[in-house]
Design an enzyme around this catalytic site. Structure first.
Site, PDB file in Angstrom:
ATOM      1  CG  ASP A 145      -2.037  -1.002   1.088  1.00 37.57           C
ATOM      2  OD1 ASP A 145      -2.332  -1.411  -0.037  1.00 37.57           O
ATOM      3  OD2 ASP A 145      -2.611  -1.378   2.133  1.00 37.57           O
ATOM      4  CE  LYS A 167      -7.030   0.354  -2.086  1.00 40.74           C
ATOM      5  NZ  LYS A 167      -8.001  -0.626  -1.648  1.00 40.74           N
ATOM      6  CG  MET A 205      -9.332   6.279   6.635  1.00 40.51           C
ATOM      7  SD  MET A 205     -10.025   4.773   5.939  1.00 40.51           S
ATOM      8  CE  MET A 205     -10.402   3.839   7.400  1.00 40.51           C
TER       9      MET A 205
END
Ligand SMILES: C[S@@+](CC[C@H](N)C(=O)[O-])C[C@H]1O[C@@H](n2cnc3c(N)ncnc32)[C@H](O)[C@@H]1O
Length: 243
Positions: A33, A55, A166
């Site tokens: 990642d 991502k 997040m």
């Protein structure tokens, strides 16, 4: 064929598990990642190909394409390491990847990692369940599937610590919902940016200021009475900046 779903911890290679470090050192190929520290990647043998499938929030390096890549690599290499930030099963879609691989007959071993949700607060000197201040910790995402909002009102409990991953982009809305849910405006909050890196930074404030608090991604947000504890620990990473 097997794939190792490995937790990379919050950043610093010193915070890898021994199992993770050993698997990285003997990997034939690594798929990783975006938020993986350089010194962690440095443990991968030179000859082993690396695929960065990181991502960016809101962009699509589609999960289906990642699953397909993993299955393809599993048929070609002996030891495939799928390296994910923190713990592979705390957000980050590790469970979905494991299911997809199992469904296609690929064996999966999971290697737990040190999650940013707990390492972040700890490295900011915040014990998330400090006795007398909090009887538990709730780890929650600020962004649900497909970007849908999470309702924070039912999570407003002055006796619990909230750790939000997040959540940076939605922090004003999150604060508003927690206030609506009944948390006091002066409930302490803290934000730990880039935990376990040389750029680690800690911001502190009150819940009613969270929307205005300057916070950069990636960060773990803490809401609750423990968030303003300052244990005076030795700082190994970054600087302890006050908001
Ligand atoms: C998709 S989640 C993955 C979490 C990961 N599986 C874990 O256990 O830490 C990504 C979020 O984790 C948090 N995060 C990851 N690494 C971090 C770090 N070094 N410092 C602070 N927050 C971090 C941020 O909230 C970021 O938006």
């Amino acid at each position: 064929v097997s794939v190792y779903l490995v937790g990379a911890g919050p950043g610093d290679a010193d915070l890898l598990t021994l199992r993770a470090a050993r698997l990285l050192a003997s990997a034939d190929v690594v798929v990783h990642d975006r938020l993986i520290g350089e010194d962690v990647l440095a443990l991968i043998p030179q000859h082993a190909p690396r695929y960065d499938v990181g991502k960016l929030p809101g962009t699509s390096h589609s999960q289906a394409a990642i699953n397909e890549l993993l299955v393809d690599l599993a048929t070609r290499y002996e030891r495939v390491v799928r390296l994910k930030g923190g713990d592979p099963f705390l957000f980050g879609r590790g469970g979905e990847e494991a299911l997809a691989l199992k469904g296609l007959g690929v064996d999966v071993e999971v290697v737990p990692g040190v999650t940013s949700a707990l390492a972040g607060p700890a490295l900011a000197g915040v014990p998330v369940t400090h006795r007398g201040k909090s009887f538990g910790v709730t780890i929650v995402t600020g962004r649900a599937r497909d970007g849908a909002a999470v309702d924070f009102r039912p999570l407003a409990n002055p006796d619990l610590t909230l750790v939000i991953l997040m959540g940076v982009a939605r922090r004003a809305l999150i604060a508003a919902e927690l206030l609506e849910g009944g948390l006091a405006p002066d409930t302490p909050v803290a934000a730990i940016e880039r935990a376990a890196s040389p750029d680690q930074r800690v911001r502190r404030g009150r819940l009613d200021e969270l929307g205005r608090l300057e916070v950069e991604n990636p960060a773990a947000l803490i809401v609750g009475a423990v968030a303003d504890l300052e244990l005076g620990l030795l700082a190994r990473y970054g600087a302890f900046a006050e908001a």
